[in-house]
Design a protein around this motif. Structure first.
Motif, short mmCIF file in Angstrom:
data_model
loop_
_atom_site.label_atom_id
_atom_site.label_comp_id
_atom_site.label_asym_id
_atom_site.label_seq_id
_atom_site.Cartn_x
_atom_site.Cartn_y
_atom_site.Cartn_z
N GLU A 15 51.95 -16.35 18.09
CA GLU A 15 50.59 -16.85 18.28
C GLU A 15 49.54 -15.88 17.75
O GLU A 15 48.49 -16.32 17.22
N ASP A 133 39.27 -17.45 21.41
CA ASP A 133 40.35 -18.40 21.17
C ASP A 133 41.28 -18.34 22.38
O ASP A 133 42.03 -17.38 22.55
N THR A 135 43.97 -19.91 23.29
CA THR A 135 45.41 -19.85 23.04
C THR A 135 45.82 -18.49 22.50
O THR A 135 46.78 -17.87 22.97
N ALA A 136 45.09 -18.01 21.49
CA ALA A 136 45.44 -16.73 20.88
C ALA A 136 45.32 -15.59 21.86
O ALA A 136 46.10 -14.64 21.82
N GLU A 137 44.35 -15.68 22.77
CA GLU A 137 44.16 -14.61 23.75
C GLU A 137 45.10 -14.75 24.94
O GLU A 137 45.19 -13.86 25.78
N HIS A 144 32.57 -20.05 30.09
CA HIS A 144 31.99 -20.34 28.77
C HIS A 144 30.52 -20.66 28.94
O HIS A 144 30.14 -21.49 29.78
N ASP A 150 36.14 -27.35 21.93
CA ASP A 150 37.60 -27.49 21.93
C ASP A 150 38.00 -28.52 22.98
O ASP A 150 38.00 -28.25 24.17
#
Length: 329
Positions: A15, A133, A135-137, A144, A150
């Motif tokens: 990822e 991000d 997912t990436a994190e 937020h 998203d």
């Protein structure tokens, strides 16, 4: 070496696209991360990544294995969540992200209280004013501030936060009091802007009698840290656009004063975001309920009694005025 740990490391490398980034994410060293991937490849008898000096790319086998590996981890998480629900004893680690200002004001003070109430849950905060991000994190919960783009995330609105344009009295004494957004441009005011990689626009959307207009502000100072902008405003270096909860204390003491009150900025939505599948996790639900209630109470207290600028709405048949061009001289 635990097979689950090897799979978990593989998923994060896949990822994040980086062995070192995955190692940091899993709180270990790049050497350990590389060792786990090598052991996994040896166990499977295939190469999962093509390694070069510049980047790490998954092989076709790696892409196939990723979907199954992700399913394994999800199944483990669901089983642990079911046990936690049954025993009413949630445990594990929560990864929580937020903008710097929001995190410092609303997460930092409340996390110890949550930990005291649920001692078997550990929290890891990831604070940044840049675009996150999820997912990436590898995040479970994100606070937020702004529009949600998203659709893969579940949104729970915490509050609609009024915002204000303000500056230090010293700045106003030196540069004058701008009456509206047009004056910010015409009089070339120093506007302190939040800029970071990936930002889509560098304009201020302000409410005018003719409707919302965007103003191409400019100034000698910019940062990707919102609190730095507040510090610059307090020091008299320019005008800042801020949620009221971030600057309310300074407005009460007179360290900052409202400016351009004829065209106040739009409010901004503070929301709590979670990946849909995470909603089944009891520790995520507990944290969401806990933090939303605390933030709403604290935010109401911070903005109580502060007067907000209001605009006079132009009749529908009136013609809007054109935003003036910057003075060419």
């Amino acid at each position: 070496m635990s097979y689950v740990n090897m799979i978990r490391m593989f998923v994060r490398v896949y990822e994040l696209g980086s062995m070192s980034a995955a190692a940091r994410d899993q709180r270990t060293s790049p050497a350990v991360a590389s060792g786990r991937i090598s052991e996994l490849e040896k166990h499977l008898g295939v190469r999962l990544f093509n390694r070069t000096t510049r980047k790490l790319q998954p092989t076709e086998n790696g892409r196939i294995f990723y979907e199954g590996a992700l399913g394994i981890l999800h199944a483990i998480e669901d089983a642990e969540s079911a046990v936690a629900d049954a025993t009413q004893n949630p445990r594990g680690v929560l990864f929580v992200g937020a903008p710097l200002g929001v995190g410092r004001r609303f997460l930092g003070p409340f996390v110890p209280d949550f930990k005291a109430a649920y001692p078997l849950i550990d929290l890891r905060l990831r604070l940044s004013d840049r675009i996150i991000d999820v997912t990436a994190e590898g995040l479970d919960v994100v606070l937020h501030l702004g529009r949600l783009e998203d659709s893969a995330l579940k949104m729970r609105v915490i509050a609609e936060c009024p915002r204000i344009l303000c500056a230090a009295p010293a700045y106003v004494a030196r540069r004058g009091m701008p009456q509206d957004g047009a004056a910010l441009i015409r009089e070339r005011h120093d506007c302190l802007n939040l800029r970071y990689p990936g930002a889509k626009e560098f304009q201020w959307a302000l409410q005018t009698p003719a409707g919302v207009q965007k103003f191409d502000i400019s100034g000698p100072y910019e940062s990707d840290d919102g609190d730095v902008l507040t510090d610059w405003a307090l020091a008299g270096h320019g005008i800042v656009l801020k949620p009221l909860f971030e600057v309310g204390a300074y407005l009460r003491t007179g360290q900052l004063v409202p400016v351009a009150i004829a065209t106040p900025p739009l409010p901004v939505t503070l929301s709590l975001l979670t990946p849909h599948r995470r909603l089944r996790d009891p520790k995520v639900r507990l944290f969401a309920d806990f933090i939303v209630g605390r933030i709403r109470t604290d935010m109401a207290a911070q903005v109580q009694g502060l007067d907000l600028p209001e605009i006079e709405v132009r009749p529908k048949d009136a013609q809007p005025q054109r935003q003036p061009d910057p003075d060419p001289t």
